[in-house]
Design a protein around this motif. Sequence first.
Motif, mmCIF file in Angstrom:
data_model
loop_
_atom_site.group_PDB
_atom_site.id
_atom_site.type_symbol
_atom_site.label_atom_id
_atom_site.label_comp_id
_atom_site.label_asym_id
_atom_site.label_seq_id
_atom_site.Cartn_x
_atom_site.Cartn_y
_atom_site.Cartn_z
ATOM 1 N N TYR A 127 0.829 -1.207 0.000
ATOM 2 C CA TYR A 127 0.000 0.000 0.000
ATOM 3 C C TYR A 127 0.866 1.261 0.000
ATOM 4 O O TYR A 127 0.505 2.256 -0.621
ATOM 5 C CB TYR A 127 -0.998 -0.027 1.159
ATOM 6 C CG TYR A 127 -2.048 -1.103 0.969
ATOM 7 C CD1 TYR A 127 -2.519 -1.429 -0.306
ATOM 8 C CD2 TYR A 127 -2.542 -1.820 2.035
ATOM 9 C CE1 TYR A 127 -3.450 -2.436 -0.491
ATOM 10 C CE2 TYR A 127 -3.480 -2.829 1.854
ATOM 11 C CZ TYR A 127 -3.938 -3.121 0.582
ATOM 12 O OH TYR A 127 -4.857 -4.115 0.397
ATOM 13 N N HIS A 128 2.015 1.225 0.654
ATOM 14 C CA HIS A 128 2.928 2.371 0.572
ATOM 15 C C HIS A 128 3.483 2.515 -0.842
ATOM 16 O O HIS A 128 3.594 3.636 -1.364
ATOM 17 C CB HIS A 128 4.071 2.222 1.569
ATOM 18 C CG HIS A 128 3.690 2.617 2.956
ATOM 19 N ND1 HIS A 128 4.590 2.682 3.976
ATOM 20 C CD2 HIS A 128 2.504 2.973 3.508
ATOM 21 C CE1 HIS A 128 3.978 3.048 5.093
ATOM 22 N NE2 HIS A 128 2.711 3.221 4.822
ATOM 23 N N GLN A 131 1.113 4.262 -2.994
ATOM 24 C CA GLN A 131 1.136 5.718 -2.807
ATOM 25 C C GLN A 131 2.255 6.350 -3.635
ATOM 26 O O GLN A 131 2.058 7.379 -4.282
ATOM 27 C CB GLN A 131 1.318 6.077 -1.330
ATOM 28 C CG GLN A 131 0.115 5.755 -0.479
ATOM 29 C CD GLN A 131 0.382 5.996 0.988
ATOM 30 O OE1 GLN A 131 1.471 5.705 1.505
ATOM 31 N NE2 GLN A 131 -0.610 6.531 1.679
#
Length: 186
Positions: A127-128, A131
């Motif tokens: 998920y990072h 981003q």
Amino acid sequence: MSNQPITVLGISGSLRKQSYNTAALEAAMELAPPGMTLVKADISDLPLYNQDLHTDVFPDVVERFRQQIHAADALLFVTPEYNYSIPGVLKNAIDWASRPPAQPFAGKPAAIMGVSPGAIGTARAQYHLRQVAVFLDLKLVNKPEVMIGGAKDRFDEAGKLTHEPTRDFVRQLLVSLHDWAVLLKK
């Protein structure tokens, strides 16, 4: 799925010799669908990002990596999770490659997968990385998400991915990446 040929650059976020993530990238190379050629990038020799090293030209190893990204039709990131995020070596490679001019990530189809010994299989790191991908203007495959937990039960002693349901998830991800790359080429 069409058999239109595409080339995918696979980037492992681990430098460890017995890395489960590099083993998963090698499994993906084996499981690539017809029409997909998957090649592995080597980020082990990239220096730590330092703008003083990037004046008018990139260091040769950085330029090589940037050219590999430019030449690929799509990217496959295979990342471990360190401290709830992506490893420094992967972030360093992305930071080097993303410097102007001609940032090579923009508009490039990409997929993410990762392996960990824990139960959630690199979910937070992925998920990072998503981003970061938004800023880079990468066009990520959304499904399936391949978060391989319990690594020691999925790979044999030689590092081969032997867990058939996991191999099927990797196949599905590669088919999705292939189809997404072909769609975005139009």
